[in-house]
Design an enzyme around this catalytic site. Structure first.
Site: not given
Ligand code: COA
Length: 415
Positions: A17, A74-75, A96, A98, A104, A137, A168, A248-249
């Site tokens: 989000q 992208t990997k 956004n 993690a 990485r 988060v 968010d 204040g109101q």
């Molecule tokens: N191709 C290949 N890999 C991809 C990709 C793509 N197009 N897009 C994402 N990925 C990979 C990332 O590189 C990551 O890999 P890694 O863990 O090996 O480095 C993996 O997907 C997962 O990304 P991540 O962000 O860790 O996702 P998650 O689902 O585990 O976590 C959140 C979700 C929201 C908790 C986390 O992204 C976060 O804390 N974000 C920052 C705060 C935030 O915006 N939170 C609000 C969310 S509404």
């Protein structure tokens, strides 16, 4: 008509989000937003909270209007090269993930600068540098860590999170401002820069008045506009203030006619000082206008509970809309508690484009919230969200790839 951000290209590496709300706003202002999603899967919200099987969820569609979608792994080494080409073509990369995920993947700030020194790299993270910087988060974590939950709810109950997604969507809004500011500075310096909006910081920014109150409490040991005054006790930290006004109101939520069966038959009523005499007249307590115990704002503070109880005796005889009509005549500030159903059906919000009906090829028609920020020279036209990878070929062609190269990359699983 031209759009404010015409010509700005955004590499949208966001999901869930917070990031998507930011890039959606930029798209509404005219930026070309290219959403990069994981091949085969896409943004996880496409399949979360689905109301129609196999169809992009409302969660996804309502956060990703006016964007294009490309799928890139992208990997995959060849997928990485495609992303590099995009970085060279775009003005802003928004992400956004993690903490550490972009590094990485091999796309450190230094690497991105090598590829495109004009690029603005904008990130949402849960926390800024400090003890929690590595934490993942979500919305409610940010509301708790940013001071919203400890100051929301009633004194005799637990901390409460708000229905408003201040962690968010609130942070997405902060990030969008950071991005356009960085783009403006780039017109002078020619350089990109990093933009960070931490969700804890964004929530705290929106809770600014509570940090104000913490310092007032530290100094005086009390806060007279809080419902704890004069009979309750204050501790060391800002307490939960129920529905008291943050300003204040003094204000409170009062029952209206029908409250016994309708959970939203309530009105927010503010005892604004300049209209005190009119309030007394409307509720039939004319004597309060001159009574020294009620005539001034300071005199009223110890009696707020009784005052609101008396006003409520009046509001309970009217529907919230009848009360609004009468109170507005006297310029008494108040507001009906509107349900989502009432808001969805409100014609004036449809007229201004704040609530919009959108058509989607697999979902059909649905309602969404349009752009809440209206620019007179850059009107917003809300367009449906893209299907997963809908624009992969189109964007690849714009990047200079031939149909043969595109099909080879597809076979290799890079796109
Ligand atoms: N191709 C290949 N890999 C991809 C990709 C793509 N197009 N897009 C994402 N990925 C990979 C990332 O590189 C990551 O890999 P890694 O863990 O090996 O480095 C993996 O997907 C997962 O990304 P991540 O962000 O860790 O996702 P998650 O689902 O585990 O976590 C959140 C979700 C929201 C908790 C986390 O992204 C976060 O804390 N974000 C920052 C705060 C935030 O915006 N939170 C609000 C969310 S509404």
């Amino acid at each position: 008509m031209s759009k404010a951000l015409d010509g700005v290209r955004i590499l949208d590496f966001t999901h869930v989000q917070s990031g998507p709300t930011c890039t959606q706003l930029l798209a509404w202002f005219g930026a070309d937003v290219i959403k990069v999603e994981r091949a085969g899967a896409g943004d996880i919200t496409r399949e979360q909270l689905r109301d129609i099987p196999e169809v992009d969820s409302l969660y996804f569609t309502m956060l990703n209007h006016n964007k294009r979608s490309v799928t890139i792994d992208t990997k995959n080494p060849e997928g990485k090269l495609v992303l590099e080409a995009l970085i060279q073509k775009c003005d802003v990369l928004v992400e956004n993930f993690a903490p550490g995920a972009l590094d990485r993947m091999g796309f450190t700030w230094e690497r991105i600068q090598e590829l495109n020194p004009r690029m603005v790299v904008a990130s949402v993270k849960g926390f800024g540098p400090g003890p929690y910087e590595d934490c993942k988060v979500y919305e409610n974590v940010a509301q708790c860590a940013g001071g919203a939950a400890s100051t929301t709810g009633f004194d005799d109950g637990p901390p409460v999170v708000s229905g408003a997604q201040i962690g968010d969507s609130g942070t997405g809004l902060h990030l969008a401002l950071g991005i356009v500011t960085a783009l403006y500075q780039r017109t002078q310096t020619g350089r990109g820069q990093k933009v960070l909006a931490a969700m804890q910081d964004g929530v705290l920014n929106l809770c600014r008045v509570k940090l104000r109150d913490q310092q007032r409490l530290d100094r005086t040991g009390t806060m007279k506009e809080y419902p704890q005054y004069p009979n309750g006790t204050f501790g060391e930290a800002v307490p939960r203030a129920g529905n008291a006004s943050g300003g204040g109101q003094p204000g409170w939520i009062l029952k209206c006619k029908g409250w016994e069966t309708d959970p939203n038959a309530y009105i927010y009523f503010i005892t604004q000082a300049p209209v005190w005499a009119k309030i007394c007249n409307v509720i039939g307590k004319e004597e309060w206008a001159t009574d020294p115990n009620y005539a001034t704002p300071a005199a009223r503070l110890p009696h707020l509970k009784d005052i609101f109880a008396e006003i409520e005796r009046w509001t309970m005889t009217k529907t919230k809309f009848e009360a609004m009509q009468i109170l507005n005549k006297y310029d008494i500030p108040c507001g009906p508690i509107l349900s989502m159903k009432e808001i969805a059906e409100e014609p004036s919000l449809r007229k201004t484009g704040t609530i919009v009906e959108v058509d989607h090829p697999t979902r059909g028609k649905y309602l969404t919230v349009g752009n809440p920020i209206k620019l007179s020279d850059s009107p917003t036209e809300v367009k449906r969200s893209p299907l997963l990878g809908e624009h992969t070929d189109e964007v690849m062609t714009e990047l200079g790839y031939s149909p043969e190269q595109i099909s080879a990359l597809r076979t290799a699983g890079a796109i």
